[in-house]
Write an enzyme that holds these catalytic residues in place. Structure first.
Site, PDB file in Angstrom:
ATOM      1  N   GLU A 173       0.860  -1.193   0.000  1.00 49.31           N
ATOM      2  CA  GLU A 173       0.000   0.000   0.000  1.00 49.31           C
ATOM      3  C   GLU A 173       0.890   1.236   0.000  1.00 49.31           C
ATOM      4  OE1 GLU A 173      -3.483  -0.212   2.261  1.00 49.31           O
ATOM      5  OE2 GLU A 173      -3.859   1.943   2.277  1.00 49.31           O
ATOM      6  N   ARG A 174       0.614   2.121  -0.950  1.00 48.79           N
ATOM      7  CA  ARG A 174       1.413   3.351  -1.115  1.00 48.79           C
ATOM      8  C   ARG A 174       2.892   3.016  -1.317  1.00 48.79           C
ATOM      9  NH1 ARG A 174      -3.129   5.797  -2.344  1.00 48.79           N
ATOM     10  NH2 ARG A 174      -4.568   5.943  -0.591  1.00 48.79           N
ATOM     11  N   GLU A 299     -10.641   4.358   8.846  1.00 50.20           N
ATOM     12  CA  GLU A 299     -10.723   3.998   7.420  1.00 50.20           C
ATOM     13  C   GLU A 299     -11.185   2.551   7.238  1.00 50.20           C
ATOM     14  OE1 GLU A 299      -6.853   5.183   5.856  1.00 50.20           O
ATOM     15  OE2 GLU A 299      -7.580   7.238   5.614  1.00 50.20           O
ATOM     16  N   ARG A 332      -2.389   3.462  16.885  1.00 48.59           N
ATOM     17  CA  ARG A 332      -2.319   4.668  16.045  1.00 48.59           C
ATOM     18  C   ARG A 332      -3.430   5.669  16.383  1.00 48.59           C
ATOM     19  NH1 ARG A 332      -2.460   3.984  10.417  1.00 48.59           N
ATOM     20  NH2 ARG A 332      -0.753   5.385   9.939  1.00 48.59           N
ATOM     21  N   ARG A 349     -11.539  17.355  10.066  1.00 45.88           N
ATOM     22  CA  ARG A 349     -10.672  16.180  10.193  1.00 45.88           C
ATOM     23  C   ARG A 349      -9.430  16.486  11.027  1.00 45.88           C
ATOM     24  NH1 ARG A 349      -8.497  12.455   5.143  1.00 45.88           N
ATOM     25  NH2 ARG A 349      -6.590  11.756   6.157  1.00 45.88           N
ATOM     26  N   LYS A 373       0.563  10.685  13.875  1.00 43.82           N
ATOM     27  CA  LYS A 373       1.115  11.264  12.648  1.00 43.82           C
ATOM     28  C   LYS A 373       1.606  12.679  12.935  1.00 43.82           C
ATOM     29  CE  LYS A 373      -1.347   8.645   9.142  1.00 43.82           C
ATOM     30  NZ  LYS A 373      -2.026   8.618   7.835  1.00 43.82           N
ATOM     31  N   ASP A 378      -2.668  14.419   7.107  1.00 50.84           N
ATOM     32  CA  ASP A 378      -2.148  13.183   6.529  1.00 50.84           C
ATOM     33  C   ASP A 378      -0.871  13.398   5.731  1.00 50.84           C
ATOM     34  OD1 ASP A 378      -2.035  10.522   6.003  1.00 50.84           O
ATOM     35  OD2 ASP A 378      -3.680  10.467   4.574  1.00 50.84           O
ATOM     36  N   GLU A 400       4.956   9.855  14.082  1.00 46.65           N
ATOM     37  CA  GLU A 400       4.961   9.019  12.866  1.00 46.65           C
ATOM     38  C   GLU A 400       5.240   9.889  11.639  1.00 46.65           C
ATOM     39  OE1 GLU A 400       1.527   6.364  12.454  1.00 46.65           O
ATOM     40  OE2 GLU A 400       1.771   6.355  10.280  1.00 46.65           O
ATOM     41  N   GLU A 406       3.952   9.125  -0.537  1.00 45.33           N
ATOM     42  CA  GLU A 406       2.562   9.133  -1.007  1.00 45.33           C
ATOM     43  C   GLU A 406       2.138  10.498  -1.539  1.00 45.33           C
ATOM     44  OE1 GLU A 406      -0.242   7.905   1.973  1.00 45.33           O
ATOM     45  OE2 GLU A 406      -1.984   8.319   0.708  1.00 45.33           O
ATOM     46  N   GLU A 526       7.071  21.706  -2.541  1.00 48.45           N
ATOM     47  CA  GLU A 526       6.013  22.498  -1.904  1.00 48.45           C
ATOM     48  C   GLU A 526       5.576  23.640  -2.817  1.00 48.45           C
ATOM     49  OE1 GLU A 526       7.316  24.667   1.557  1.00 48.45           O
ATOM     50  OE2 GLU A 526       5.282  24.904   2.319  1.00 48.45           O
ATOM     51  N   TRP A 556     -13.968  12.791   2.428  1.00 53.99           N
ATOM     52  CA  TRP A 556     -12.696  12.569   3.122  1.00 53.99           C
ATOM     53  C   TRP A 556     -12.242  13.695   4.035  1.00 53.99           C
ATOM     54  CZ3 TRP A 556     -10.768   7.786   3.267  1.00 53.99           C
ATOM     55  CH2 TRP A 556     -11.234   6.883   2.314  1.00 53.99           C
TER      56      TRP A 556
END
Ligand code: GCV
Length: 694
Positions: A173-174, A299, A332, A349, A373, A378, A400, A406, A526, A556
């Site tokens: 994944e990713r 998720e 997490r 979020r 995180k 994210d 994290e 990603e 950036e 999302w």
């Protein structure tokens, strides 16, 4: 296993990096599997570069280098013994009870001998790789003694590798570097030689723990805990001699999906007994097993909410099973509502982790590490530091980071993240001069949760797809060891190891060019992507390339709210979601107002008109145009610089990077044109410099 499978780029451990060490007479003093690793590394280097190695007890030999465990017997050689004595004296002079700890080491010179001393085998291994980094400088007679101990106790990688290929996310994944080095098509890959090479690389940058499967745990992956535990044990056996412990991502629903119980409720006695029994079996098979990693109620992953319990109940359940064996659970904090209504501007979020977890501070067992995180959303190229890191003094917190790129170019773009991580780790959540994020992760007397990073490695010949993305992996390990390191110096370390000056015709030019290509690349990325901290604007699903409104009307929770008048998310307390108020007073005050908020985070915290004037003096809209034109120019310059390396470095590396730079120029141009055009069309404000916008 075929030779093909084991042939991989040597990354930061090419044989040439061992030249200085390998030309010496070396005594290794101590026993155990990690000391054997040291011995093997030294022996291989000496075989290649003409040195000699002895493993004591040995006869009276004259040596240039001694690597010794302090507790071991007296050294046979007087010169080695005097180097050891010099090291001991330096340690006493350093104070702190002359302790090096489980992983620390001391380097000292006496006469013509260099000594590396450690209290424990892992320290000797880290000392060895320190010598490799130093090269000939480790043998300079004037070198003063140095003591090294890791700032963070656990320095961990999470692999998001699936055992069975996921229909959407694939094998990893990713993952942007091919398949998994551990798993293929539902089975272990069986290429343990490659895993051993990986362990070497990780030990050489300071990583001491890895989880070997995705935090999104499918049916096949769940079984790693039970009937497929042997596959994990095989990996653990290979990592152990490099001082690396294995951890496993588990599903909270395991008692149901594996155990056939009717519930996974954390307060149910049968559930507790099930976890205890399974965990005992894990330790019977893998005595130094590190523990579990859990993504729960996030998720779509199952969690304690299903049973009306909270995350402390959930985490403590697994902590209880692990505690008798010395294991930890990494729980997490990435928990948020991923079924948000985009029309609802009150749900944010960014607030979610704080809202869920801060009220639970003080309730987590001592062997729970809450894994947070670094930012509240994210892994964006720019986000504020998560306020959770400053709000849970009675909880062990780990920070994290995401090494797999990603949201930062997916290892098709050069985006060296060292400067960004350094900024995050040095951030002082209580205000300038106060404790830093790194201090929080270190904890009092090493009691913190440490650092966790999502790995960027696959079965690609260069490990990371983009050869220069290796530097991100190296850097995350080094910063976890010592977050105060200058990321530019770490980059130069990586360059010197990976492109050893002694094997290059014009090492100064190569070193400088690589540095110039990579050092500013995060800021360049950036510049040509989402502006001023607003984030996302990526293509939904795969997250590669621009799609300004791709997530704007989705569930999302990642919005920019651009309209004809302005852009950004109002997260102030006064008129917005209140997220700014989750920070301690110093930063709450700074972030609350558009006037005080740093430019680079303005649109994360505020919705402002396009004409809003930044601290830089530019308006928001002109900044957007300028940054995007500049970003593409910088990528073009990067490619130009790279081309000057043709013929000077390994052609395979050269060509892979060159092709990816072509893609980076294409993609950055697309970003520039879509973002500039979007905002020009929304705002109607022309570029002050009349450049082409579509
Ligand atoms: C492993 C992001 C990624 C997901 C990832 C998730 C997480 O949302 O897009 O692929 O899932 O983070 O960190 O759990």
């Amino acid at each position: 296993m075929s030779a093909e499978e084991t042939r991989a780029h040597p990354a930061w451990l090419p044989p040439e990096a061992f030249r200085a060490l390998g030309a010496r007479r070396v005594l290794v003093h101590g026993d155990g599997s990690i000391v054997d690793t040291v011995l093997d590394e030294v022996a291989r280097a000496c075989a290649r570069y003409g040195g000699r190695v002895w493993h004591s007890p040995s006869w009276d030999v004259a040596v240039d280098l001694v690597l010794a465990l302090r507790g071991a017997d007296e050294l046979p050689s007087p010169s080695a013994e005097s180097a050891r004595a010099a090291g001991e004296a330096a340690l006493v002079a350093a104070g702190s009870g002359a302790v090096l700890g489980d992983e620390g080491f001391l380097l000292a010179r006496a006469g013509e001998v260099t000594a590396v001393l450690a209290d424990a085998p892992a320290g000797l291994l880290y000392g060895l790789f320190h010598l490799v980094r130093l090269g000939p400088a480790a043998f300079e007679s004037t070198r003063p003694p140095e003591r090294h101990r890791p700032a963070l106790r656990r320095r961990m990688l999470n692999h998001w590798d699936n055992v069975a290929v996921h229909p959407v996310m694939g094998q990893v994944e990713r993952g942007y570097a091919g398949g998994s080095i551990f798993w293929r098509d539902g089975r272990p890959r069986g290429d343990l030689a490659r895993v051993r090479e990986y362990a070497r690389l990780l030990a050489a940058c300071g990583i001491n723990a890895i989880s070997v499967n995705n935090v999104n745990v499918g049916r096949t992956e769940a079984r790693l805990l039970t009937d497929r535990l042997g596959d994990v044990a095989d990996i653990a056996d290979v990592l152990r001699p490099y001082g690396i412990r294995v951890h496993l991502s588990v599903t909270f629903a395991a008692p149901v999906v594996l155990g056939g119980l009717p519930t996974a409720d954390p307060v149910d006695e049968a559930v507790r007994a099930w976890w205890s029994a399974k965990t005992r079996q894990v330790y019977e098979r893998i005595p130094d097993f590190g523990g579990y990693v859990v993504k729960a109620d996030s998720e779509g992953q199952p969690g304690p909410f299903t049973y009306g319990r909270d995350h402390a109940d959930g985490a403590n359940l697994l902590a209880g099973a692990l505690a008798p064996h010395g294991g930890v659970v990494h729980w997490r904090a990435f928990v948020y509502n991923h079924h948000q209504d985009w029309r609802d501007r009150s749900t944010d979020r960014a607030r979610a982790a704080y809202d869920h977890f801060v009220p639970l501070d003080g309730r987590f067992a001592a062997n729970v590490v809450l894994q947070v995180k670094f930012g509240p959303v994210d892994f964006q190229v720019r986000e504020p530091v998560s306020p959770v890191l400053a709000a849970m003094p009675a909880t062990r917190l780990a920070v994290e980071l995401q090494v797999t790129q990603e949201y930062t170019g997916q290892q098709r773009h050069v985006c060296h993240l060292g400067p960004w991580w350094s900024e995050v780790l040095r951030f002082a959540p209580w205000g300038p001069g106060g404790r830093t994020v790194a201090d929080v992760a270190a904890g009092e007397a090493g009691s913190g949760g440490g650092l966790v990073a999502v790995a960027n490695v696959g079965d690609d010949v260069f490990w990371t797809g983009h050869p220069l993305a290796q530097a991100n992996l190296y850097t995350v390990g080094r910063l976890a060891w010592d977050p105060r390191l200058d990321p530019r110096a770490v980059l130069d370390e990586w360059i010197a190891l990976t492109f050893p000056p002694s094997a290059i015709a014009d090492p100064k030019l190569v070193g400088r060019t690589l540095h110039d290509v990579m050092d500013g690349s995060w800021r360049t990325y950036e510049r040509y992507t989402a502006p001023l901290g607003v984030g996302f604007m990526v293509h939904p699903g795969d997250h590669y390339g621009p799609d300004v409104d791709g997530y704007e009307y989705t569930r999302w929770g990642t919005y920019h709210f651009a309209d004809r008048d302005g852009v950004g998310v109002d997260r102030s307390r006064a008129s917005g979601t209140g997220f700014a108020g989750q920070y301690p007073p110093y930063w709450a005050h700074v972030y609350e107002s558009p006037e005080r908020c740093p430019d680079e985070l303005l649109l994360f915290f505020h919705h402002v008109p396009y004409g809003h004037v930044l601290h830089s003096g530019s308006t928001v809209i002109q900044h957007i145009y300028d940054a995007h034109f500049a970003g593409v120019e910088e990528v073009e310059a990067m490619r130009g610089r790279w081309r000057t390396l043709k013929g000077l470095i390994d052609p395979a590396v050269y060509e892979r990077v060159e092709r990816r730079l072509d893609e980076q120029v294409r993609s950055a141009t697309e970003w520039r044109d879509q973002i500039n055009t979007y905002f020009f069309r929304k705002s109607g404000v022309p570029d002050a410099h009349g450049r082409r916008i579509y």
